[in-house]
Scaffold this active site. Structure first.
Site, PDB file in Angstrom:
ATOM      1  N   LYS A  52       0.839  -1.210   0.000  1.00  0.00           N
ATOM      2  CA  LYS A  52       0.000   0.000   0.000  1.00  0.00           C
ATOM      3  C   LYS A  52       0.873   1.258   0.000  1.00  0.00           C
ATOM      4  CE  LYS A  52      -3.638   2.669   0.434  1.00  0.00           C
ATOM      5  NZ  LYS A  52      -4.303   3.098   1.625  1.00  0.00           N
ATOM      6  N   SER A  82      -6.839  11.839  -5.440  1.00  0.00           N
ATOM      7  CA  SER A  82      -6.166  11.245  -4.280  1.00  0.00           C
ATOM      8  C   SER A  82      -6.268  12.178  -3.075  1.00  0.00           C
ATOM      9  CB  SER A  82      -4.695  10.972  -4.596  1.00  0.00           C
ATOM     10  OG  SER A  82      -3.976  12.189  -4.579  1.00  0.00           O
TER      11      SER A  82
HETATM   12  O1  PAF Z   1      -4.800   8.341  -0.422  1.00  0.00           O
HETATM   13  C1  PAF Z   1      -5.633   7.998  -1.279  1.00  0.00           C
HETATM   14  O2  PAF Z   1      -6.200   8.800  -2.011  1.00  0.00           O
HETATM   15  C2  PAF Z   1      -6.008   6.525  -1.364  1.00  0.00           C
HETATM   16  O3  PAF Z   1      -5.217   5.817  -0.423  1.00  0.00           O
HETATM   17  C3  PAF Z   1      -5.895   5.869  -2.732  1.00  0.00           C
HETATM   18  C4  PAF Z   1      -6.064   4.383  -2.564  1.00  0.00           C
HETATM   19  C5  PAF Z   1      -4.578   6.199  -3.412  1.00  0.00           C
HETATM   20  C6  PAF Z   1      -7.054   6.260  -3.636  1.00  0.00           C
HETATM   21  O4  PAF Z   1      -7.088   7.581  -4.014  1.00  0.00           O
END
Ligand code: PAF
Length: 322
Positions: free
Chosen positions: A183, A252
Site C-alpha cells: 500500500k 487522491s
Molecule cells: O490516499 C488515497 O487517495 C487513497 O489511499 C488511494 C487508494 C490512493 C485512492 O485515491
C-alpha cells in the site's frame, strides 16, 4: 459490534457508513463540525458506487468512549492526538486504516488493547457536510500489528466488515506488514504525482503519468526488500495499476489536501521511504524528488518545519515496521 470510527474524513465517513448499513453494528463517528452536526441532523448520505443514507451516532468529543473496536481513520499527523483521546476510553481492539507508516506504533504506545493494522484501496471523498462520495470498491486487509497482538478479535473484526458487505482479508502479522509496504508503494506512486499534476488517479493509467508512477513503486519495493519484506518490483507496479484502475475517477487524498491548502501525509509516505532507503543504502531518487517537491510547497505555506531530517522520520527503537 460496537464500533467507534475515529476520524470522520473521507475514508472514515465511508467506512462508518458502510458499517452502519447493517443493523448488526452500532457505529459512532468522531469528527468535526459542521460534518458531525449535519450527520446528527440528517444522517450520512453516501453517493457514487452505491447511494444510501445511514444514521450513525456522531460526536466531536473522542474522549471517554467505549466500544469493541476503534477504527482509526485520522490523518497520520493526527494519530498521536487520536491515541491520547482513545486512551481515555475502553476498547477491545484498535485498528488503523490510515495512509502511511508509523500509525500502529503510535497507537500501541498509548493503548493497552490489541492493535490491528489495516490497508485499503477504497476510494472516497467528502463532498459536503453530512455527505461522502464513494469512488470505488477496493481491497481491505487487516492483521495484528505485532504477533503479540494476534487475538480472536482480529477474526471478529474481519467478520464484522464482511457482515456489512465489505469483504476483509485477515492476515498474519508478517502478512499485513507486507501489505502495508504494498500500500505504501501505491500511495507513494499515486498521491504526490496526482497532487503535483492536479489530476485524478486515472491519469496515471497511460503516458506520461505511468512513467512517473512506476519508478516510484519499484523504489518502494527495493526499500521493502532491504528491510526484509518480500515485495517484488512487478507486484508493486501492478498494485499501483490496479488501484489506478479501481479509483480512476478519484482525486487522491494528497491532491485534495493540496487543493485545500492543507498539510499532506507526504512525510509518512515518500518521506518514510527515503528514511528507510537511506538507512539501508537504497537509491530512491524519484521518491526523494517527490517528497522534496511536496515539502517545499508545505514549507512555503508554513504548514511544516522547512528542514526536516530523515532522522526525524526514524522509528523509535530502530524498528523498521513503521
Ligand atoms: O490516499 C488515497 O487517495 C487513497 O489511499 C488511494 C487508494 C490512493 C485512492 O485515491
Amino acid at each position: 459490534m460496537d464500533i467507534v470510527v475515529f476520524g470522520a474524513g473521507s475514508l472514515g465517513s465511508l467506512f462508518g457508513a458502510l458499517l452502519a448499513r447493517t443493523a448488526e453494528h452500532d457505529v459512532t463517528l468522531v469528527g468535526r463540525d459542521p460534518h458531525v452536526a449535519a450527520v446528527r441532523k440528517s444522517g450520512l448520505a453516501v453517493t457514487g458506487t452505491d447511494s444510501f443514507t445511514v444514521h450513525p451516532k456522531a460526536t466531536t468529543d473522542g474522549t471517554g468512549l467505549s466500544a469493541d473496536l476503534a477504527l482509526v481513520t485520522v490523518k497520520a499527523f493526527d494519530t498521536e492526538t487520536a491515541a491520547r483521546e482513545l486512551a481515555t476510553g475502553e476498547f477491545r481492539a484498535v485498528c488503523s486504516l490510515q495512509n502511511g507508516m508509523g500509525n500502529e506504533e503510535t497507537l500501541a504506545r498509548h493503548l493497552d488493547c490489541p492493535v490491528l493494522a489495516g490497508t485499503t484501496s477504497y476510494g472516497a471523498a467528502r463532498s459536503a457536510p453530512g455527505e461522502v462520495e464513494w469512488n470505488g470498491r477496493g481491497d481491505l486487509s487487516i492483521g495484528p500489528w505485532e504477533p503479540s497482538d494476534a487475538d480472536a478479535i482480529g477474526e471478529e473484526v474481519g467478520a464484522a466488515f464482511a457482515a456489512a458487505d465489505v469483504p476483509a482479508t485477515v492476515a498474519t502479522a508478517d502478512g499485513i506488514r507486507r501489505l502495508l509496504w504494498r500500500k505504501l508503494a501505491v500511495n507513494a506512486a499515486i498521491n504526490p504525482v496526482t497532487a503535483l499534476a492536479r489530476v485524478p488517479n486515472g491519469a496515471l493509467s497511460g503516458d506520461p503519468g505511468v512513467g512517473l508512477a512506476e519508478p516510484v513503486a519499484r523504489e518502494v519495493a527495493a526499500t521493502a526488500r532491504a528491510v526484509g519484506v518480500d515485495l517484488g518490483d512487478a507486484e508493486a507496479v501492478e498494485a499501483v495499476a490496479e488501484v489506478v484502475r479501481a479509483t480512476a475517477e478519484n482525486d487522491s487524498s494528497m491532491y485534495r489536501d493540496v487543493e485545500r491548502g492543507r498539510r499532506t501525509e507526504v512525510d509518512v509516505i515518500n518521506g518514510y521511504v527515503v528514511g528507510r532507503a537511506d538507512e539501508n543504502g537504497v537509491e530512491v531518487p524519484t521518491n526523494r524528488t517527490l517528497w522534496g517537491l511536496i515539502r517545499t510547497w508545505e514549507a512555503e505555506r508554513g504548514l511544516v518545519d522547512p528542514e526536516p531530517s530523515t532522522e526525524s522520520l526514524k522509528v523509535p527503537g530502530g524498528d523498521d515496521r513503521v
